[in-house]
Design a protein around this motif. Structure first.
Motif, PDB file in Angstrom:
ATOM      1  N   LEU A  45      25.253  70.695  19.364  1.00  0.00           N
ATOM      2  CA  LEU A  45      26.003  71.818  20.369  1.00  0.00           C
ATOM      3  C   LEU A  45      26.971  71.348  20.776  1.00  0.00           C
ATOM      4  N   ALA A  46      28.283  71.536  19.979  1.00  0.00           N
ATOM      5  CA  ALA A  46      29.371  70.837  20.622  1.00  0.00           C
ATOM      6  C   ALA A  46      30.011  71.341  21.774  1.00  0.00           C
ATOM      7  N   ALA A  47      30.734  71.514  22.836  1.00  0.00           N
ATOM      8  CA  ALA A  47      31.754  71.885  23.896  1.00  0.00           C
ATOM      9  C   ALA A  47      33.438  71.967  23.792  1.00  0.00           C
ATOM     10  N   ILE A  48      34.101  72.486  22.886  1.00  0.00           N
ATOM     11  CA  ILE A  48      35.604  72.414  23.175  1.00  0.00           C
ATOM     12  C   ILE A  48      36.127  72.769  24.113  1.00  0.00           C
ATOM     13  N   ILE A  49      37.350  72.210  24.633  1.00  0.00           N
ATOM     14  CA  ILE A  49      37.637  72.419  25.811  1.00  0.00           C
ATOM     15  C   ILE A  49      39.445  73.117  24.929  1.00  0.00           C
ATOM     16  N   CYS A  50      39.663  73.937  25.534  1.00  0.00           N
ATOM     17  CA  CYS A  50      40.266  75.003  24.288  1.00  0.00           C
ATOM     18  C   CYS A  50      41.545  74.358  24.429  1.00  0.00           C
ATOM     19  N   ARG A  51      42.861  74.302  23.998  1.00  0.00           N
ATOM     20  CA  ARG A  51      44.007  74.611  24.099  1.00  0.00           C
ATOM     21  C   ARG A  51      44.779  74.652  22.707  1.00  0.00           C
ATOM     22  N   ASN A  52      45.788  75.243  23.013  1.00  0.00           N
ATOM     23  CA  ASN A  52      46.673  76.095  21.688  1.00  0.00           C
ATOM     24  C   ASN A  52      47.537  74.618  20.939  1.00  0.00           C
ATOM     25  N   THR A  53      46.760  73.883  20.570  1.00  0.00           N
ATOM     26  CA  THR A  53      47.024  72.786  19.515  1.00  0.00           C
ATOM     27  C   THR A  53      46.169  72.213  18.706  1.00  0.00           C
ATOM     28  N   PHE A  54      47.187  71.254  17.502  1.00  0.00           N
ATOM     29  CA  PHE A  54      45.981  71.057  16.408  1.00  0.00           C
ATOM     30  C   PHE A  54      44.554  70.795  16.937  1.00  0.00           C
ATOM     31  N   GLY A  55      44.767  69.372  17.852  1.00  0.00           N
ATOM     32  CA  GLY A  55      42.931  69.451  17.687  1.00  0.00           C
ATOM     33  C   GLY A  55      42.314  69.848  18.391  1.00  0.00           C
ATOM     34  N   SER A  56      42.356  71.294  19.341  1.00  0.00           N
ATOM     35  CA  SER A  56      41.223  71.684  19.417  1.00  0.00           C
ATOM     36  C   SER A  56      41.240  72.504  18.482  1.00  0.00           C
ATOM     37  N   ALA A  57      42.539  73.141  17.819  1.00  0.00           N
ATOM     38  CA  ALA A  57      41.773  74.290  16.891  1.00  0.00           C
ATOM     39  C   ALA A  57      41.446  72.999  15.854  1.00  0.00           C
ATOM     40  N   LEU A  58      41.475  72.106  15.318  1.00  0.00           N
ATOM     41  CA  LEU A  58      40.887  71.522  14.628  1.00  0.00           C
ATOM     42  C   LEU A  58      38.895  71.082  14.572  1.00  0.00           C
ATOM     43  N   SER A  59      39.006  70.852  15.473  1.00  0.00           N
ATOM     44  CA  SER A  59      37.696  70.948  16.312  1.00  0.00           C
ATOM     45  C   SER A  59      36.676  72.189  16.203  1.00  0.00           C
ATOM     46  N   TYR A  60      37.279  73.204  16.735  1.00  0.00           N
ATOM     47  CA  TYR A  60      36.618  74.573  15.880  1.00  0.00           C
ATOM     48  C   TYR A  60      36.341  74.893  14.700  1.00  0.00           C
ATOM     49  N   VAL A  61      37.041  74.556  13.532  1.00  0.00           N
ATOM     50  CA  VAL A  61      36.511  74.735  11.975  1.00  0.00           C
ATOM     51  C   VAL A  61      36.176  73.325  11.388  1.00  0.00           C
ATOM     52  N   CYS A  62      36.311  72.619  12.228  1.00  0.00           N
ATOM     53  CA  CYS A  62      35.477  71.427  12.021  1.00  0.00           C
ATOM     54  C   CYS A  62      33.808  71.571  12.111  1.00  0.00           C
ATOM     55  N   CYS A  63      33.455  71.914  13.274  1.00  0.00           N
ATOM     56  CA  CYS A  63      32.264  72.507  13.688  1.00  0.00           C
ATOM     57  C   CYS A  63      31.583  73.766  12.685  1.00  0.00           C
ATOM     58  N   LEU A  64      32.493  74.935  12.999  1.00  0.00           N
ATOM     59  CA  LEU A  64      32.050  75.545  11.637  1.00  0.00           C
ATOM     60  C   LEU A  64      31.602  75.618  10.366  1.00  0.00           C
ATOM     61  N   GLN A  65      32.479  74.322   9.927  1.00  0.00           N
ATOM     62  CA  GLN A  65      32.012  73.906   8.734  1.00  0.00           C
ATOM     63  C   GLN A  65      30.570  72.778   8.524  1.00  0.00           C
ATOM     64  N   ASN A  66      30.844  72.628   9.470  1.00  0.00           N
ATOM     65  CA  ASN A  66      29.135  71.597   9.059  1.00  0.00           C
ATOM     66  C   ASN A  66      28.274  72.194   9.843  1.00  0.00           C
ATOM     67  N   ARG A  67      28.361  73.559  10.109  1.00  0.00           N
ATOM     68  CA  ARG A  67      27.357  74.404  10.752  1.00  0.00           C
ATOM     69  C   ARG A  67      27.107  73.247  12.479  1.00  0.00           C
ATOM     70  N   ILE A  68      28.053  72.896  13.267  1.00  0.00           N
ATOM     71  CA  ILE A  68      28.038  72.429  14.325  1.00  0.00           C
ATOM     72  C   ILE A  68      27.709  73.571  15.450  1.00  0.00           C
ATOM     73  N   VAL A  69      27.320  73.557  16.334  1.00  0.00           N
ATOM     74  CA  VAL A  69      27.028  75.485  17.082  1.00  0.00           C
ATOM     75  C   VAL A  69      28.943  75.430  18.494  1.00  0.00           C
ATOM     76  N   PRO A  70      29.962  75.409  17.878  1.00  0.00           N
ATOM     77  CA  PRO A  70      30.824  74.600  19.160  1.00  0.00           C
ATOM     78  C   PRO A  70      30.679  76.094  20.636  1.00  0.00           C
ATOM     79  N   LEU A  71      30.770  75.825  22.075  1.00  0.00           N
ATOM     80  CA  LEU A  71      30.796  76.678  22.614  1.00  0.00           C
ATOM     81  C   LEU A  71      32.760  75.839  22.831  1.00  0.00           C
ATOM     82  N   LEU A  72      32.983  77.657  22.732  1.00  0.00           N
ATOM     83  CA  LEU A  72      34.607  76.888  23.419  1.00  0.00           C
ATOM     84  C   LEU A  72      34.859  77.472  24.960  1.00  0.00           C
ATOM     85  N   ILE A  73      35.931  77.047  25.428  1.00  0.00           N
ATOM     86  CA  ILE A  73      35.651  76.817  26.517  1.00  0.00           C
ATOM     87  C   ILE A  73      37.608  77.123  27.462  1.00  0.00           C
ATOM     88  N   ASP A  74      37.759  77.765  28.346  1.00  0.00           N
ATOM     89  CA  ASP A  74      39.196  77.820  28.392  1.00  0.00           C
ATOM     90  C   ASP A  74      39.345  75.812  28.951  1.00  0.00           C
TER      91      ASP A  74
END
Length: 469
Positions: A45-74
């Motif tokens: 389980l990995a939390a992502i402190i989300c913004r509309n930036t490269f790092g945030s979006a990459l964190s999300y798609v990398c988690c999905l690809q690796n079957r890591i479960v992201p918790l998206l937080i504003d």
């Protein structure tokens, strides 16, 4: 193939673009995902402190690809509430902006984001759990929606199908990625190998519109508040030849604005698509085909491909005749697993089994088009009569062009807040009395400078209720 699995055909295509005209490719995504495999075990389980930036979006798609479960937080969530959420679910890792990071050692860097260890172990996770999102009404609450891999994939595919998306499309991030609507824009475009322009500029920034022209942006996504802002900005007079698609969800748009944008789209050869959804259904449940936009003003349209609607009198009895309201029930592969309110709930399986009672009151017309009339719980009793506060709001929004409106209150105490000038309040009071037969002693209309809304543009009724206590 899932959209978050590596696709060799997409490797050289742009994935995300930013204000500096820098491009992240699909190959860059796959490279980061491979690197993270050596750092984070799958089913973590990995939390992502989300913004509309490269790092945030990459964190999300990398988690999905690796079957890591992201918790998206504003990232704008109150610090105390954010700590409560993280303390409740105990993610093993946190992705956050490097600039905001603590003194702890970074494990990996993705553009403007860094990865940090937070706990030694992740909580137990259900095998098909893919994503955790806060609900639109749960600001500050630990209540989360549990989404599966099938939920995300099926909804992205359905959206891409009815919007006719392909690799040539280029949306711009008008909505935050932690919000289910904004996230669905990312997912559905990744499915077809398209690129999204990521920005934290607002509609009121000149740079936003400069980008739309320079980057040849093809689509805008917005909630009702977005389209109200666009009207104030005289959007329909702008020269945006590449923009061919406008999509709206996240609440009911006034009939006046729906007709105005449908007329504009028809006259300019664009598509304006009204949609309806909830986080509990991953993102979308319905869409109004552009060809029917002017014929069915006020409608949420028809069920998305793969989905079915029912109008229910109760949990077991379906209403089969048209124009009779009941609770809207949806069935489809995008209906999520259920809620979580603590870390132990993340091990729970599918509790909805593809069926969702939406909590919205709706009816279907003779042609099979659906109309939302209000929320099941957004009622108050005024002198024994049930009053739907969503309907009150829409009465004002459909009748008046000045100001924004929000209705809330308690039994025998209805309040309508408006940003219209105070000189209009007497006229509004007369209008409400005439259209509803409510006695003026049962309601209050108050002028405020701004209707409180969250980062996804939804009215914060709990804030308004605090003001009238």
């Amino acid at each position: 193939m899932n959209f978050f699995d590596p696709n060799p055909q997409y490797e050289q295509r742009p994935l995300f673009i930013n204000a500096a005209s820098r491009t992240i490719t699909y190959a860059d995504w796959y490279h980061h995902a491979d690197a993270l495999k050596a750092i984070i075990a799958n089913r973590s389980l990995a939390a992502i402190i989300c913004r509309n930036t490269f790092g945030s979006a990459l964190s999300y798609v990398c988690c999905l690809q690796n079957r890591i479960v992201p918790l998206l937080i504003d990232h704008d969530m109150d610090a105390g509430l954010m700590k409560r959420l993280i303390d409740t679910y105990k993610p093993a890792y946190i992705f956050q902006p490097t600039a905001n990071a603590s003194n702890s050692q970074s494990l990996y860097t993705l553009e403007d984001y860094s990865l940090y260890q937070h706990a030694t172990h992740s909580p137990a996770l259900f095998e098909d759990l893919a994503l955790l999102l806060t609900t639109s009404g749960s600001t500050g609450s630990p209540k989360l929606v549990r989404q599966s891999y099938q939920n995300i994939q099926s909804n992205a595919a359905s959206i891409a199908q009815y919007l006719k998306l392909d690799a040539s499309h280029r949306p711009i991030s008008t909505l935050p990625m932690h919000y289910t609507f904004g996230l669905s824009v990312i997912n559905s475009h990744l499915l077809v190998g398209a690129a999204e322009y990521l920005t934290e500029d607002t509609l009121f920034d000149a740079s936003f519109w400069d980008v739309c022209k320079r980057q040849k942006i093809t689509s805008l996504a917005g909630v009702p508040f977005t389209y109200e802002c666009l009207k104030r900005l005289h959007f329909t007079s702008m020269d945006l030849p590449s923009l061919t698609l406008m999509i709206q969800a996240g609440g009911k748009l006034s009939k006046r604005l729906q007709k105005e944008y449908a007329d504009f789209a028809m006259a300019t050869g664009k598509r304006f698509v009204v949609m309806y959804g909830q986080t509990e259904a991953t993102a979308r449940m319905s869409y109004l085909p552009p060809a029917d936009g002017l014929k069915k003003i006020g409608s949420i349209g028809i069920a998305i491909p793969g989905g079915v609607f029912h109008i229910m009198e109760d949990e077991h009895t379906e209403i089969t005749k048209p124009n009779i309201p009941g609770e809207l029930c949806y069935e489809g592969p995008n209906v999520t697993l259920g809620y979580a309110q603590c870390a132990e709930d993340l091990a729970r399986g599918d509790e909805r089994h593809g069926r969702l009672f939406t909590g919205d009151i709706a009816y279907v017309d003779e042609d099979g088009f659906y109309y939302i009339t209000g929320r099941k719980k957004r009622f108050v009793k005024i002198m024994g009569k049930r009053v739907n506060m969503d309907e009150i709001e829409q009465l004002f929004k459909n009748a008046f062009t000045t100001g924004d409106f929000a209705a809330t209150g308690y039994d025998d105490d209805l309040w309508v807040f408006t940003t219209a000038p105070e000189s209009e309040l007497a006229r509004f009071e007369s209008f409400l009395t005439q259209t509803t037969s409510l006695h003026p002693s049962c309601f209050t209309i108050r002028h405020i400078n701004k209707i409180p809304k969250n980062s996804s543009g939804k009215t914060q009724y709990t804030v308004l209720l605090e003001w009238i206590r």
